[in-house]
Design a protein around this motif. Structure first.
Motif, PDB file in Angstrom:
ATOM      1  N   ILE A  75       0.775  -1.206  -0.074  1.00 51.20           N
ATOM      2  CA  ILE A  75      -0.177  -0.021   0.122  1.00 51.20           C
ATOM      3  C   ILE A  75       1.025   1.098   0.024  1.00 51.20           C
ATOM      4  O   ILE A  75       1.648   1.542   0.984  1.00 51.20           O
ATOM      5  CB  ILE A  75      -1.000   0.041   1.179  1.00 51.20           C
ATOM      6  N   PHE A 106      -9.122   0.319   1.782  1.00 51.68           N
ATOM      7  CA  PHE A 106      -7.721   0.283   1.607  1.00 51.68           C
ATOM      8  C   PHE A 106      -7.295  -0.889   0.492  1.00 51.68           C
ATOM      9  O   PHE A 106      -6.489  -0.721  -0.427  1.00 51.68           O
ATOM     10  CB  PHE A 106      -6.791  -0.134   2.669  1.00 51.68           C
ATOM     11  N   GLY A 107      -8.293  -1.656   0.359  1.00 52.39           N
ATOM     12  CA  GLY A 107      -8.379  -2.869  -0.724  1.00 52.39           C
ATOM     13  C   GLY A 107      -8.318  -2.284  -2.113  1.00 52.39           C
ATOM     14  O   GLY A 107      -7.676  -2.856  -3.060  1.00 52.39           O
ATOM     15  N   ASN A 157      -6.532  -0.079  -3.204  1.00 50.12           N
ATOM     16  CA  ASN A 157      -5.201   0.301  -3.389  1.00 50.12           C
ATOM     17  C   ASN A 157      -4.144  -0.592  -3.131  1.00 50.12           C
ATOM     18  O   ASN A 157      -3.033  -0.108  -3.193  1.00 50.12           O
ATOM     19  CB  ASN A 157      -4.968   1.819  -3.016  1.00 50.12           C
ATOM     20  N   LEU A 158      -4.806  -1.885  -3.018  1.00 47.51           N
ATOM     21  CA  LEU A 158      -3.871  -2.783  -2.578  1.00 47.51           C
ATOM     22  C   LEU A 158      -2.948  -3.178  -3.625  1.00 47.51           C
ATOM     23  O   LEU A 158      -3.321  -3.388  -4.959  1.00 47.51           O
ATOM     24  CB  LEU A 158      -4.293  -4.187  -2.398  1.00 47.51           C
ATOM     25  N   HIS A 184      -1.231  -0.465   7.595  1.00 45.15           N
ATOM     26  CA  HIS A 184      -2.275   0.042   6.625  1.00 45.15           C
ATOM     27  C   HIS A 184      -2.168  -1.311   5.478  1.00 45.15           C
ATOM     28  O   HIS A 184      -3.140  -1.669   4.963  1.00 45.15           O
ATOM     29  CB  HIS A 184      -2.066   1.413   5.803  1.00 45.15           C
ATOM     30  N   ALA A 223      -5.136  -3.362   4.082  1.00 44.35           N
ATOM     31  CA  ALA A 223      -5.301  -3.352   2.405  1.00 44.35           C
ATOM     32  C   ALA A 223      -5.703  -4.854   2.371  1.00 44.35           C
ATOM     33  O   ALA A 223      -6.509  -4.898   1.294  1.00 44.35           O
ATOM     34  CB  ALA A 223      -4.309  -2.803   1.760  1.00 44.35           C
ATOM     35  N   TYR A 250      -9.188  -6.004   0.671  1.00 47.48           N
ATOM     36  CA  TYR A 250      -9.321  -6.583  -0.557  1.00 47.48           C
ATOM     37  C   TYR A 250     -10.085  -7.983  -0.477  1.00 47.48           C
ATOM     38  O   TYR A 250     -10.690  -8.448  -1.205  1.00 47.48           O
ATOM     39  CB  TYR A 250      -7.796  -6.823  -1.039  1.00 47.48           C
TER      40      TYR A 250
END
Length: 200
Positions: free
Chosen positions: A27, A40-41, A43-44, A91, A95, A99
């Motif tokens: 991330i 956040f997933g 932008n994994l 983070h 992530a 996801y």
């Protein structure tokens, strides 16, 4: 915050046979502004998944339709040695969890990442380099090869062949994962015992 209970997970897997995957690759730092553990997933592995114009990179595994199972998402990520190295950012684990992954397999994890993963409900399964190679080979031969991860038994198994290996985990962390607890949930579950101990 409670998480999904983890007992036995049987799933196909996403292979990421790269060594030294660090938390900035998991991330990127520019996405660390949010404080909630949601979103956040998207932008994994952002810089590996997308071009500068936000178009997907066709050669990255998460964009490969071979490893995309609609209705039955793959919940196991298989990475190379030294997964989660670099900075200590929580983070990265957020992530991966957001996801949809519930287990990451590698032959070695950075300690801080390993603890962060467990704390958000992800089981890091450390296997021998030889067994990791078997897993990658099995997925290469059959992208729909299934793995079964048993936290109570502390084993990971290649379903097609029955080959299995044990993995280690701290007893307290194992208890929390099986019950879907974080550290606060663990204490709340013991409130009657704590109250009894504190009583005059």
């Amino acid at each position: 915050m409670a998480y999904d209970k983890f007992t036995i997970l049987k799933s196909t897997a996403v292979p990421l046979p790269l060594e030294n995957v660090d938390t900035d690759q998991i991330i990127p730092a520019r996405f660390l502004k949010a404080t909630k553990r949601e979103g956040f997933g998207d932008n994994l592995f952002r810089d590996w998944r997308y071009n500068n114009d936000d178009s997907p990179k066709a050669d990255f595994v998460l964009n490969n339709p071979t490893y995309s199972d609609e209705g039955s998402p793959r919940k196991i990520l298989v990475g190379g040695r030294n997964f989660g190295s670099g900075s200590s950012r929580e983070h990265a684990a957020w992530a991966i969890y957001d996801y949809g992954f519930r287990c990451v397999v590698s032959s070695f994890f950075a300690d801080i990442f390993k603890n962060n993963a467990i704390n958000v409900g992800i089981l890091p399964v450390q296997v021998s380099p030889e067994f990791l190679h078997k897993i990658f080979s099995a997925i290469e031969a059959d992208p729909n090869a299934e793995l079964e991860v048993s936290l109570p038994a502390q084993t990971i198994t290649l379903v097609a062949t029955g080959e299995s290996e044990s993995f280690g985990i701290n007893g307290y962390k194992k208890h929390n994962l099986i019950n879907g607890f974080d550290d606060i949930d663990y204490l709340l579950a013991m409130k009657e015992e704590i109250a009894a101990f504190a009583a005059p």
